[in-house]
Design a protein around this motif. Structure first.
Motif, PDB file in Angstrom:
ATOM      1  N   PHE A  55       0.834  -1.209   0.000  1.00 30.26           N
ATOM      2  CA  PHE A  55       0.000   0.000   0.000  1.00 30.26           C
ATOM      3  C   PHE A  55       0.869   1.258   0.000  1.00 30.26           C
ATOM      4  O   PHE A  55       0.357   2.356  -0.230  1.00 30.26           O
ATOM      5  N   ASP A  56       2.175   1.112   0.305  1.00 23.62           N
ATOM      6  CA  ASP A  56       3.056   2.289   0.335  1.00 23.62           C
ATOM      7  C   ASP A  56       2.999   2.991  -1.016  1.00 23.62           C
ATOM      8  O   ASP A  56       2.900   2.342  -2.056  1.00 23.62           O
ATOM      9  N   TYR A  57       3.119   4.277  -0.997  1.00 23.06           N
ATOM     10  CA  TYR A  57       3.140   5.129  -2.206  1.00 23.06           C
ATOM     11  C   TYR A  57       1.800   5.158  -2.939  1.00 23.06           C
ATOM     12  O   TYR A  57       1.721   5.708  -4.014  1.00 23.06           O
ATOM     13  N   THR A  58       0.749   4.535  -2.392  1.00 22.77           N
ATOM     14  CA  THR A  58      -0.579   4.775  -2.962  1.00 22.77           C
ATOM     15  C   THR A  58      -1.030   6.117  -2.397  1.00 22.77           C
ATOM     16  O   THR A  58      -0.505   6.585  -1.385  1.00 22.77           O
ATOM     17  N   HIS A  59      -2.026   6.735  -3.036  1.00 22.55           N
ATOM     18  CA  HIS A  59      -2.445   8.059  -2.574  1.00 22.55           C
ATOM     19  C   HIS A  59      -3.537   8.017  -1.522  1.00 22.55           C
ATOM     20  O   HIS A  59      -4.008   9.035  -1.054  1.00 22.55           O
ATOM     21  N   ARG A  60      -3.936   6.828  -1.157  1.00 18.13           N
ATOM     22  CA  ARG A  60      -5.008   6.673  -0.164  1.00 18.13           C
ATOM     23  C   ARG A  60      -6.269   7.435  -0.565  1.00 18.13           C
ATOM     24  O   ARG A  60      -6.929   8.056   0.266  1.00 18.13           O
ATOM     25  N   LEU A  61      -6.551   7.410  -1.849  1.00 18.54           N
ATOM     26  CA  LEU A  61      -7.810   7.964  -2.321  1.00 18.54           C
ATOM     27  C   LEU A  61      -8.725   6.789  -2.628  1.00 18.54           C
ATOM     28  O   LEU A  61      -8.298   5.836  -3.272  1.00 18.54           O
ATOM     29  N   LEU A  62      -9.975   6.880  -2.167  1.00 17.35           N
ATOM     30  CA  LEU A  62     -10.918   5.803  -2.463  1.00 17.35           C
ATOM     31  C   LEU A  62     -11.072   5.680  -3.970  1.00 17.35           C
ATOM     32  O   LEU A  62     -11.180   6.679  -4.681  1.00 17.35           O
ATOM     33  N   ASP A  63     -11.108   4.447  -4.437  1.00 14.77           N
ATOM     34  CA  ASP A  63     -11.183   4.200  -5.869  1.00 14.77           C
ATOM     35  C   ASP A  63     -12.587   3.722  -6.233  1.00 14.77           C
ATOM     36  O   ASP A  63     -12.937   2.571  -5.972  1.00 14.77           O
ATOM     37  N   PRO A  64     -13.409   4.600  -6.809  1.00 15.83           N
ATOM     38  CA  PRO A  64     -14.794   4.214  -7.117  1.00 15.83           C
ATOM     39  C   PRO A  64     -14.872   3.018  -8.071  1.00 15.83           C
ATOM     40  O   PRO A  64     -15.845   2.274  -8.051  1.00 15.83           O
ATOM     41  N   GLN A  65     -13.826   2.808  -8.858  1.00 13.01           N
ATOM     42  CA  GLN A  65     -13.838   1.672  -9.789  1.00 13.01           C
ATOM     43  C   GLN A  65     -13.922   0.338  -9.053  1.00 13.01           C
ATOM     44  O   GLN A  65     -14.462  -0.629  -9.588  1.00 13.01           O
ATOM     45  N   LEU A  66     -13.372   0.311  -7.842  1.00 15.99           N
ATOM     46  CA  LEU A  66     -13.385  -0.946  -7.090  1.00 15.99           C
ATOM     47  C   LEU A  66     -14.777  -1.300  -6.569  1.00 15.99           C
ATOM     48  O   LEU A  66     -14.981  -2.395  -6.057  1.00 15.99           O
TER      49      LEU A  66
END
Lengths: 369, 138
Positions: free
Chosen positions: A122-133
């Motif tokens: 999860f490192d370096y992800t932007h921690r933004l919820l991804d509506p596609q998921l």
């Protein structure tokens, strides 16, 4: 005189029937399969295995489903299950140096044999919820690249060569590793027993304690020497065969924490260490465990014990979330008789207090009656 | 034994069915599921400590010709372990060893190696290649 009171049998039956209904939820929504939980909630499964102290993905998935996703309840179910099985023996200690590595990072060396392998992080992800998921959009296959087949030495081995860091951690050769599932814990405790307790301790509790050491409650000055995640081969010695029997593989997370120096008149200063090893993929837990392991070695290094994270009995006796939830949650069970006794007591005390006062004081609570 | 212990139960069942062995194996023990306490070492290479348990299933079988086969594997797949013990017994019989190797062990070994290789290649693609940025003029 004591009169036992029974009751609630029908209420309990119906409550459990209601629980089963709510657990299943809307029947128009397909039921979760255990394979779906194992595959898609893999880190929840890992946490239940680690804190349930039982490596079995499918059982952990079943526990999560039965507990409606309540992790501590699921851990409790797994702990209860393990008591129903016989113990075949103790496996040979697994060699984390021979791990099939899926992730390996070091915060102390940029260039090290084998390199920095980020793996599924999860490192370096932007921690933004991804509506596609929210849907089931197709997912690309992982990228691949020619693998380096050279051995990947542990970072601690690099520092050991120069004598700059303490060794891996020794106990007397004739010591059989202690087992908290077989002997009641006693304090002070050897490090092997502490590590076993920490390995199955509550992630949140250990995380908070680890955090407290960083904020100044026990100085630790830690660096992540190395974190590695991957699979280990497990072997068991059995009487019927003359060689150790391979059992298969498990996935673990290992954390080598490097901490500030310790030296004495006899030994030159060197880095000290904390160690974390946890079932499954859980580097937060492995890191917290390593920080707590180091803090709990205060006595060994002659450090002042000033903070909760250094207090062995405080940490170990409260790290087990099954014990903790049992004692906290038992408070909601009927205590009618105990409470009746306390009520009598407080009434008596108030009556005595009033009798001692020349002019009885009108108390707010009394007035309300 | 290592190859079979880590094999997927369905893959073993399929290969076992396809290999078409007709020898009967009598169950001597199990299949039964129990626990094994797994161990790690402090610092990775130091003194051993108990890490936590795992479910393990074991079985022992005897062929009509007398060979005894043992199998142990992580998990609770009793059918897999019963087949694995039979495979172990057949492997000990010179007449069936080659067929066991060719039809069961070799394909599982190849599948295991391919899966490991794929895992390594996927992980290798996440390796960080550091580079130096030149800033300013010469």
């Amino acid at each position: 005189m004591y009169v036992a009171v029974k009751g609630g049998e029908a209420a309990i039956d119906n409550a459990h029937r209601l629980l089963a209904d709510r657990r299943r939820g809307d029947r128009d929504v397909p039921a979760l399969g255990l394979d779906q939980i194992v595959e898609q909630l893999a880190l929840a499964v890992d946490r239940v295995m680690a804190e349930g102290s039982l490596y079995d993905r499918e059982l952990a998935a079943l526990a999560i489903r039965q507990a409606r996703g309540d992790m501590i309840e699921a851990i409790f179910l797994v702990r209860a299950y393990r008591t129903t099985l016989p113990r075949f023996g103790y496996a040979r200690p697994a060699d984390t140096g021979a791990m099939l590595i899926e992730r390996r990072v070091s915060a102390t060396y940029k260039d090290l044999p084998g390199g920095q392998l980020l793996g599924p992080t999860f490192d370096y992800t932007h921690r933004l919820l991804d509506p596609q998921l929210a849907g089931d959009a197709p997912v690309a296959a992982p990228a691949t690249r020619e693998a380096d087949t050279r051995a990947m030495p542990r970072v601690s081995e690099i520092l050991t060569r120069e004598g700059l860091i303490e060794g891996d951690g020794a106990l007397p050769d004739d010591r059989e590793p202690g087992d908290i599932t077989r002997e009641a814990p006693e304090f002070p405790m050897e490090r092997d027993l502490r590590l076993q307790s920490l390995a199955r301790g509550d992630e949140g509790f250990l995380l908070a304690l680890a955090y407290s050491t960083q904020r100044g409650y026990a100085r630790s000055h830690p660096f992540v020497g190395e974190i590695r995640i991957g699979e280990l081969d497990i072997e068991l010695d059995v009487p019927e065969l003359p060689f150790p029997v391979p059992l298969g593989r498990i996935r673990v997370t290992e954390c080598q924490m490097v901490n500030q120096f310790q030296g004495s008149a006899k030994a030159p200063p060197q880095f000290t260490r904390g160690y974390g090893l946890v079932f499954g993929q859980s580097e937060r837990k492995a890191m917290a465990m390593a920080l707590c392991d180091r803090a709990l070695r205060a006595g060994e290094f002659g450090e002042d014990v000033t903070a909760p994270a250094q207090d062995e009995e405080f940490v170990i006796a409260h790290a087990d979330n099954v014990q903790a939830t049992g004692f906290v949650e038992h408070l909601k069970l009927p205590h009618y008789v105990d409470f009746q006794a306390e009520l009598d007591l407080v009434r008596r005390m108030r009556a005595e207090a009033e009798a001692h006062t020349a002019t009885p004081v009108k108390v707010a609570g009394k007035a309300a009656e | 034994m290592a190859v079979i212990a880590r094999a997927d139960g369905d893959a073993l069942r399929r290969l076992w069915a396809e290999a078409g062995f007709e020898e009967l194996a009598e169950l001597v023990r199990g299949p039964e599921t129990g626990l094994v306490m797994l161990r790690g070492r402090m610092g990775g290479g130091g003194a051993a400590f108990n890490l936590g348990e795992a479910t393990v299933t074991r079985a022992t079988v005897r062929l009509a010709t007398g060979e005894v086969g043992h199998a142990y594997a992580l998990g609770r797949d009793r059918d897999k372990v019963r087949i694995a013990a039979t495979v172990d017994a057949l492997w000990q019989r010179p007449q069936s060893r080659d067929r066991v190797e060719d039809r069961i062990v070799a394909p599982l070994r190849a599948a295991g190696a391919a899966a490991d290789d794929e895992r390594r290649r996927e992980t290798a693609a996440t390796k960080v290649d550091f580079f130096t940025m030149v800033r300013g003029e010469d």
